[in-house]
Design a protein around this motif. Structure first.
Motif, PDB file in Angstrom:
ATOM      1  N   UNK A  24       0.575  -1.502  -0.187  1.00 27.63           N
ATOM      2  CA  UNK A  24      -0.312   0.054   0.084  1.00 27.63           C
ATOM      3  C   UNK A  24       0.991   1.020  -0.282  1.00 27.63           C
ATOM      4  N   UNK A  25       2.310   1.392   0.755  1.00 25.96           N
ATOM      5  CA  UNK A  25       2.477   2.725   0.541  1.00 25.96           C
ATOM      6  C   UNK A  25       3.705   2.802  -0.050  1.00 25.96           C
ATOM      7  N   UNK A  26       4.160   1.614  -1.408  1.00 20.20           N
ATOM      8  CA  UNK A  26       4.479   1.869  -2.833  1.00 20.20           C
ATOM      9  C   UNK A  26       3.428   2.108  -3.867  1.00 20.20           C
ATOM     10  N   UNK A  27       2.352   1.704  -3.064  1.00 17.39           N
ATOM     11  CA  UNK A  27       1.162   2.469  -4.630  1.00 17.39           C
ATOM     12  C   UNK A  27      -0.581   3.322  -2.897  1.00 17.39           C
ATOM     13  N   UNK A  28       0.173   4.194  -2.917  1.00 22.44           N
ATOM     14  CA  UNK A  28      -1.733   4.113  -1.990  1.00 22.44           C
ATOM     15  C   UNK A  28      -2.337   4.416  -1.921  1.00 22.44           C
ATOM     16  N   UNK A  29      -2.510   4.385  -4.062  1.00 23.19           N
ATOM     17  CA  UNK A  29      -4.143   4.628  -4.990  1.00 23.19           C
ATOM     18  C   UNK A  29      -4.811   2.777  -4.920  1.00 23.19           C
ATOM     19  N   UNK A  30      -3.706   2.311  -4.292  1.00 23.72           N
ATOM     20  CA  UNK A  30      -4.557   0.968  -4.478  1.00 23.72           C
ATOM     21  C   UNK A  30      -5.165   0.722  -3.251  1.00 23.72           C
ATOM     22  N   UNK A  31      -5.668   1.758  -2.463  1.00 25.44           N
ATOM     23  CA  UNK A  31      -6.275   1.579  -2.025  1.00 25.44           C
ATOM     24  C   UNK A  31      -7.819   1.177  -2.102  1.00 25.44           C
ATOM     25  N   UNK A  32      -7.843   1.716  -3.181  1.00 28.95           N
ATOM     26  CA  UNK A  32      -9.779   1.124  -3.582  1.00 28.95           C
ATOM     27  C   UNK A  32      -9.370   0.040  -3.798  1.00 28.95           C
ATOM     28  N   UNK A  33      -8.881  -1.208  -3.913  1.00 28.69           N
ATOM     29  CA  UNK A  33      -9.204  -2.480  -4.013  1.00 28.69           C
ATOM     30  C   UNK A  33      -9.264  -3.226  -3.239  1.00 28.69           C
ATOM     31  N   UNK A  34      -8.011  -2.543  -2.607  1.00 24.91           N
ATOM     32  CA  UNK A  34      -7.858  -3.514  -0.546  1.00 24.91           C
ATOM     33  C   UNK A  34      -8.695  -3.239   0.407  1.00 24.91           C
ATOM     34  N   UNK A  35      -9.595  -1.902  -0.009  1.00 26.67           N
ATOM     35  CA  UNK A  35     -10.338  -2.044   1.054  1.00 26.67           C
ATOM     36  C   UNK A  35     -11.276  -2.455   1.751  1.00 26.67           C
ATOM     37  N   UNK A  36     -12.254  -3.286   0.260  1.00 31.60           N
ATOM     38  CA  UNK A  36     -13.527  -4.184   0.882  1.00 31.60           C
ATOM     39  C   UNK A  36     -13.086  -5.618   1.423  1.00 31.60           C
ATOM     40  N   UNK A  37     -11.536  -5.800   0.809  1.00 32.05           N
ATOM     41  CA  UNK A  37     -11.037  -7.739   1.934  1.00 32.05           C
ATOM     42  C   UNK A  37     -10.514  -7.501   3.111  1.00 32.05           C
ATOM     43  N   UNK A  38      -9.890  -5.805   3.150  1.00 30.58           N
ATOM     44  CA  UNK A  38      -9.195  -6.372   4.745  1.00 30.58           C
ATOM     45  C   UNK A  38     -10.476  -5.996   5.399  1.00 30.58           C
ATOM     46  N   UNK A  39     -11.683  -4.410   4.778  1.00 26.93           N
ATOM     47  CA  UNK A  39     -12.798  -4.786   6.265  1.00 26.93           C
ATOM     48  C   UNK A  39     -13.431  -5.761   6.395  1.00 26.93           C
ATOM     49  N   UNK A  40     -13.536  -7.022   5.407  1.00 27.18           N
ATOM     50  CA  UNK A  40     -13.670  -8.359   5.207  1.00 27.18           C
ATOM     51  C   UNK A  40     -12.752  -9.034   6.302  1.00 27.18           C
ATOM     52  N   UNK A  41     -11.867  -8.666   6.709  1.00 31.04           N
ATOM     53  CA  UNK A  41     -10.342 -10.144   7.376  1.00 31.04           C
ATOM     54  C   UNK A  41     -11.033  -8.578   8.794  1.00 31.04           C
ATOM     55  N   UNK A  42     -11.375  -7.481   9.675  1.00 30.51           N
ATOM     56  CA  UNK A  42     -11.126  -6.738  10.074  1.00 30.51           C
ATOM     57  C   UNK A  42     -12.707  -7.779  10.881  1.00 30.51           C
ATOM     58  N   UNK A  43     -14.243  -7.274  10.000  1.00 30.12           N
ATOM     59  CA  UNK A  43     -15.268  -7.955  10.585  1.00 30.12           C
ATOM     60  C   UNK A  43     -15.004  -9.298  11.603  1.00 30.12           C
ATOM     61  N   UNK A  44     -14.312 -10.469  10.794  1.00 31.56           N
ATOM     62  CA  UNK A  44     -13.882 -11.139  11.375  1.00 31.56           C
ATOM     63  C   UNK A  44     -12.827 -11.611  12.434  1.00 31.56           C
ATOM     64  N   UNK A  45     -11.948 -10.209  12.861  1.00 28.98           N
ATOM     65  CA  UNK A  45     -11.021  -9.712  13.536  1.00 28.98           C
ATOM     66  C   UNK A  45     -11.770 -10.035  14.851  1.00 28.98           C
ATOM     67  N   UNK A  46     -12.811  -9.062  14.828  1.00 27.68           N
ATOM     68  CA  UNK A  46     -13.480  -8.889  15.833  1.00 27.68           C
ATOM     69  C   UNK A  46     -14.639  -9.849  16.227  1.00 27.68           C
ATOM     70  N   UNK A  47     -14.520 -11.137  16.016  1.00 26.13           N
ATOM     71  CA  UNK A  47     -15.878 -11.439  16.741  1.00 26.13           C
ATOM     72  C   UNK A  47     -14.479 -12.373  17.434  1.00 26.13           C
ATOM     73  N   UNK A  48     -12.891 -12.601  17.534  1.00 23.89           N
ATOM     74  CA  UNK A  48     -11.964 -13.042  18.330  1.00 23.89           C
ATOM     75  C   UNK A  48     -11.762 -12.280  19.805  1.00 23.89           C
ATOM     76  N   UNK A  49     -10.996 -12.870  20.780  1.00 26.60           N
ATOM     77  CA  UNK A  49     -10.347 -11.715  21.714  1.00 26.60           C
ATOM     78  C   UNK A  49      -9.716 -10.553  21.269  1.00 26.60           C
TER      79      UNK A  49
END
Length: 627
Positions: A24-49
């Protein structure tokens, strides 16, 4: 974007996140296609301790949202992991997460929660040896100073933050700090500095390949140049901004309106009225989707001016009406956040403290080795000093009133006792000489007895005053409750608080039975009834005191009103302050309504308000939860 590993594989998750952050730091505009998958992973992490990985993932996710100007998502992400940070998770990004939450509060004008976080940020940063933590702390300090219109020290703090980010070679989104500095220069009327900082920020954004930020900064700089009449330079900048927007791809959707706004201004300057207005209408529509209300208002007002100059008066009126409606909505929301007057007073005092301390901080910035520690020390002291000053001011006022009230009885007692001492000494001398007569001896003894009685009464009066001050102690345990009839409780308080010979009449409409702290409410009613008897009517004048009560939705509402003299407008804002009385020094302590307010707030857990006009009587409304 690489596929996320199973969330129960901690080492794999760590490696995946490190690689994602580098890419992401190498290509900041890649945030557009990284956001949704990362958000899905974060939602899963919130179910854990809670975990360090969860906090670090949240920080990375807020970076992606910020890159795409999705500030409405950032607050929800931060609020989900702040309890984890408070519990000690994610130490490597804890200061950064807290700083961003603080800055989001500041962005929406929520000063009090921002300052509360700032105290924690400065404490954590002081304990850290990492320059990146000091950088995030300085950035938050700069934001707080800027919101309180302390722009010069805010600029110093922002500049120090940029320096520290450069020192640690941080690859995050600190380029936005240049925009904050430019806004501060604008408020100071320093247009040349504002444009210089915008150009500096544009260069950094381009160097970091942050095309969305570059488009925004270039568009803002072009608008400033158009104001100065530098149309050719603005046109060149806008062409560059168009290229930045193209490079940003789909992620630039939310920032395109800034480019269109600058293009609209250029078209207006060129006399192309239709194009300018059409573009600004599009800007307003996009701003409604992606921007804060105040930014929409700014564009609507700009559009209305153009429509008016173009003779489109109906359209101009509609634009102004929309702007006014948004301003009213913004004002109502601000009023809800700042409804408590006491908080406003504390904020003002805090701002004054901040102004004085940050000026000292600015003078010390030349010594860079000591500058950061000085800023941290100042911020640690600010909250404590404000609280201590408030305590001392209240204590001083109380002590002044106590001294005034106690001075008369104790002074009289001292004078009388001094006289008794002198009479006694005289009797002793004359007895020693054998020159005192029985009559003289009896007279002097009677004089001593009368003086002692007078001293006793004055001391008793002082003790009575001391006992009355016990009511202002707000440190109460949980109040016992019982189910009572409000009508009976009101009548009992009336009989207890007023003499049988009182010319006042009670009219009570309180046919309500409810469970509540009866002793606390009785204390409040005693103070209110006695206050009416002493102040509402001339001594001996007939009068009516009305009490109404209701119980709904778990709340008890009680109203006590009279039709007496009312309260002077200049006295009304201070009636709940201690030692405020029109009869101060004439047997009245000025504590009645103060004690009533303390009892309502602390013992009943409710609130009390007063309404009055001279000659129209007085109305006190009490609302508290039923138990």
């Amino acid at each position: 974007m690489r596929e996320a590993p199973p969330i129960d594989n901690a080492p794999a998750c760590r490696s995946w996140l490190d690689a994602e952050m580098r890419d992401y730091a190498d290509d900041p505009c890649s945030a557009q296609h990284r956001l949704v998958p990362t958000m899905r992973l974060f939602d899963l992490v919130l179910t854990l301790p809670p975990s360090d990985f969860g906090v670090e993932l949240a920080w990375h996710l807020t970076d992606l949202c910020g890159e795409l100007w999705r500030s409405e998502q950032i607050e929800a992400i931060l609020d989900a992991v702040l309890p984890w940070v408070d519990a000690g998770h994610g130490p490597s990004v804890a200061v950064a997460v807290l700083s961003l939450r603080c800055r989001m509060h500041l962005r929406f004008g929520r000063l009090n929660p921002a300052l509360a976080l700032l105290e924690q940020i400065t404490r954590r940063a002081a304990a850290s040896e990492r320059p990146v933590d000091q950088a995030h702390c300085q950035r938050a300090i700069g934001g707080a100073l800027s919101l309180q219109r302390q722009f010069e020290p805010a600029i110093d703090a922002f500049r120090e933050s940029i320096r520290l980010f450069r020192v640690c070679e941080d690859r995050g989104r600190w380029v936005d700090i240049y925009a904050s500095i430019s806004v501060a220069h604008r408020h100071l009327g320093q247009r040349a500095e504002e444009q210089r900082v915008l150009r500096e920020g544009l260069m950094v954004a381009v160097a970091q390949r942050r095309w969305i930020s570059a488009c925004n900064t270039g568009s803002s700089l072009a608008e400033e140049m158009l104001i100065d009449g530098r149309d050719a330079e603005a046109d060149t900048l806008l062409r560059e901004a168009e290229e930045y927007l193209r490079l940003a791809g789909a992620g630039g959707e939310r920032i395109a309106k800034e480019l269109y706004a600058a293009q609209a201004a250029l078209a207006w300057r060129a006399g192309d009225v239709d194009t300018a207005i059409a573009l600004m209408v599009r800007v307003v529509a996009d701003s409604r989707r992606f921007s804060m209300r105040r930014q929409v208002v700014h564009r609507l007002q700009q559009l209305a001016r153009w429509q008016e100059d173009a003779g489109r008066l109906v359209d101009a009126l509609a634009s102004l009406r929309d702007a006014h409606a948004l301003e009213l909505e913004d004002t109502r929301e601000s009023s809800r956040m700042d409804a408590v007057t006491e908080l406003r007073r504390i904020e003002l005092g805090h701002a004054q403290q901040l102004q004085a301390r940050t000026q000292a901080h600015a003078d010390e910035l030349a010594d860079k080795a000591e500058a950061l520690q000085a800023a941290l020390d100042l911020q640690r002291q600010m909250q404590a000093e404000l609280i201590e000053r408030s305590k001392l001011a209240t204590l001083g006022h109380l002590l002044a009133g106590v001294a005034h009230e106690m001075n008369t009885p104790l002074g009289s007692a001292l004078t009388v006792l001094s006289t008794v001492t002198e009479v006694n000494a005289g009797l002793v001398d004359r007895l020693a000489e054998g020159s005192v007569s029985r009559r003289h001896f009896t007279t002097e003894l009677e004089r001593c007895q009368a003086s002692a009685e007078l001293a006793r009464r004055n001391v008793e009066q002082a003790l009575a005053l001391v006992r009355s001050y016990q009511h202002i102690d707000a440190r109460h345990a949980i109040e016992p409750t019982r189910r009572v009839s409000l009508a009976r409780l009101v009548d009992a308080a009336w009989q207890r608080g007023l003499s049988p010979q009182t010319p006042l009449t009670l009219r009570c409409r309180a046919e309500v039975e409810v469970e509540l702290p009866a002793e606390a409410l009785t204390e409040v009613l005693l103070q209110l009834f006695q206050n009416v008897e002493r102040h509402a009517y001339v001594a001996g004048q007939d009068g009516v005191v009305e009490v109404e009560a209701s119980h709904a939705a778990g709340q008890v509402r009680l109203r006590v009103s009279d039709h007496g003299r009312g309260i002077a407008p200049e006295l009304l804002p201070r009636v709940f302050d201690p030692y405020v009385s029109t009869q101060f020094g004439r047997g009245r302590s000025g504590l009645g309504l103060f004690v009533a307010q303390v009892s309502v707030l602390q013992r009943l857990r409710g609130r009390i308000t007063i309404t009055s006009s001279p000659g129209q009587g007085c109305r006190l409304d009490i609302e508290f939860p039923a138990h």
